[in-house]
Design an enzyme around this catalytic site. Structure first.
Site, PDB file in Angstrom:
ATOM      1  N   CYS A 119       0.862  -1.191   0.000  1.00  0.00           N
ATOM      2  CA  CYS A 119       0.000   0.000   0.000  1.00  0.00           C
ATOM      3  C   CYS A 119       0.891   1.230   0.000  1.00  0.00           C
ATOM      4  O   CYS A 119       1.520   1.533  -1.007  1.00  0.00           O
ATOM      5  CB  CYS A 119      -1.019  -0.029   1.134  1.00  0.00           C
ATOM      6  N   SER A 120       1.001   1.918   1.119  1.00  0.00           N
ATOM      7  CA  SER A 120       1.859   3.095   1.123  1.00  0.00           C
ATOM      8  C   SER A 120       2.251   3.449   2.547  1.00  0.00           C
ATOM      9  O   SER A 120       2.308   4.622   2.899  1.00  0.00           O
ATOM     10  CB  SER A 120       1.159   4.262   0.465  1.00  0.00           C
TER      11      SER A 120
END
Lengths: 200, 103, 100
Positions: free
Chosen positions: A105-106
């Site tokens: 994801c981040s």
């Protein structure tokens, strides 16, 4: 009423944000002031926090040892709350260069660095930095010598990472604040080195 | 089946060191997430947020902006949890659209 | 009624482990690219609720030991041409690991 098509999607999600915020305020889940407070708090988090930790670690070996042992506690020592996630500080050495990513994801050390840059969340970075780290770093203008080992850290779960970059040569005369000025966001992620003294 | 979001090692394009000034509405999406997931409220878990992003199709995932994906996911989670209903959200969004139209 | 005790850690730092090759549906935090590959436990991060359960609003307990596992890039990518010491480190929950 106009039906939403792709071109209008930005307006659609923006409106959804307003609608949900209003509904949740009406339901007493939180207040408008709570939302404003969170926005302000996020604005106040920026890479300057990480830079302060790095500069302290450069001038104070005991602090550096504590930061490497327990990054969260070392952040809190300087007044930066990191919350429930645990911060791991990764030390660059003349033999090892560290770089962080979240391929799933981040995940990002946002409590210390603020919101991530666009490229950090891009599929190009997330896909390739674990596969061809040296090439990716070159795309950021950073060439890592062949005899230096690269460690890529994929933040998949409850840890968050921040790089402690190498102290640039010729900075013996600088004070802690000047040193912090050499520490860029990208050097805390590991796609760049800290700035040279002359660039301060 | 490998899911689209799980992209480590896939071929991809050159990294462009792009910057992006976050817009206020994006920061407000972030604020919703922070508030809903905090200890006091516990109306959303980070892994629920991720799951609802991961269940977007690959096309939508790539086409949508980062905070659009988040907004989609926060919305899905609140509906799944029964915090808001689809009907009240639809009515509220229509109300806002009418209000914006007049402004 | 307290939370159930975290599961005991099966691996110590330095142990060689292999990531299970599995393909369940749902929300999984074990990246595809490391499944089936062998690495070394770099450290035990502590114990945390299982995200595969949290994703469905369950409690994810008992907490699972979480490890950082170091994989050589040459192990992960057959054609990797960089320094033999280049490595990727990934956080992996215990139920995804087996002794190598």
């Amino acid at each position: 009423m106009k039906q939403t098509d792709e071109a209008d999607s930005r307006g659609y999600y923006r409106r959804m944000q307003s609608a949900i915020e209003e509904l949740l305020i009406l339901k007493g889940v939180f207040s408008g002031a709570d939302v404003e407070r969170e926005v302000k708090a996020m604005d106040s988090r920026n890479p300057g926090r990480g830079a302060k930790m790095v500069a302290r670690a450069w001038v104070d070996p005991a602090y550096k040892a504590r930061a490497l042992h327990n990054g969260s506690a070392a952040a809190e020592e300087l007044g930066f709350a990191v919350g429930p996630l645990r911060l791991i500080v990764l030390e660059d050495t003349p033999r090892v260069h560290n770089v962080i990513v979240c391929t799933l994801c981040s995940c990002y050390p946002r409590m210390l660095l603020g919101l991530p840059p666009e490229w950090y969340k891009s599929s190009n970075y997330r896909s390739r930095v674990v596969r061809e780290p040296r090439t990716v770093l070159q795309e950021f203008g950073t060439r890592i010598p062949d005899d230096v080992e690269i460690r890529v850290h994929d933040s998949t779960a409850d840890m968050r990472y921040m790089v402690l970059p190498l102290r640039p040569a010729g900075t013996e005369g600088l004070d802690e604040e000047q040193l912090a000025g050499l520490v860029t966001r990208d050097s805390l992620i590991g796609v760049a080195m800290a700035k040279a003294a002359a660039q301060a | 089946m490998r899911s689209h979001h799980d992209m480590g090692g896939r071929p991809a394009g050159k990294c462009e060191p792009s910057e992006h000034e976050y817009e206020l509405w994006e920061k407000r999406v972030d604020a919703l997430m922070m508030l809903l997931s905090d200890k006091e409220r516990q109306l959303l878990k980070v892994d629920e947020l991720r799951r609802n992003i991961e269940s977007l199709g690959a096309d939508a995932y790539d086409r949508m902006g980062y905070y659009e994906r988040w907004m989609h996911s926060i919305c899905q989670t609140l509906i799944q949890r029964g915090v808001i209903s689809i009907d009240e959200l639809g009515r509220k969004m229509a109300e806002l659209e009418a209000r914006d139209g007049r402004a | 009624m307290g939370a159930p005790e975290p599961l005991p850690a099966r691996f110590a730092p330095g142990a060689r482990v292999q990531v299970r090759r599995a393909d369940p549906p749902g929300h999984v935090r074990t990246p595809w690219y490391c499944r089936g590959h062998a690495g070394v436990i770099e450290r035990i991060c502590g114990s945390f609720a299982n995200p595969e359960e949290l994703a469905y609003n369950r409690d994810g307990l008992p907490a699972q030991p979480l490890y950082r596992v170091r994989f050589s890039c040459r192990e992960l990518w057959q054609d990797y041409a960089g320094n033999a010491g280049d490595a990727v480190e990934i956080e992996i929950f215990q139920h995804w690991l087996e002794p190598a």
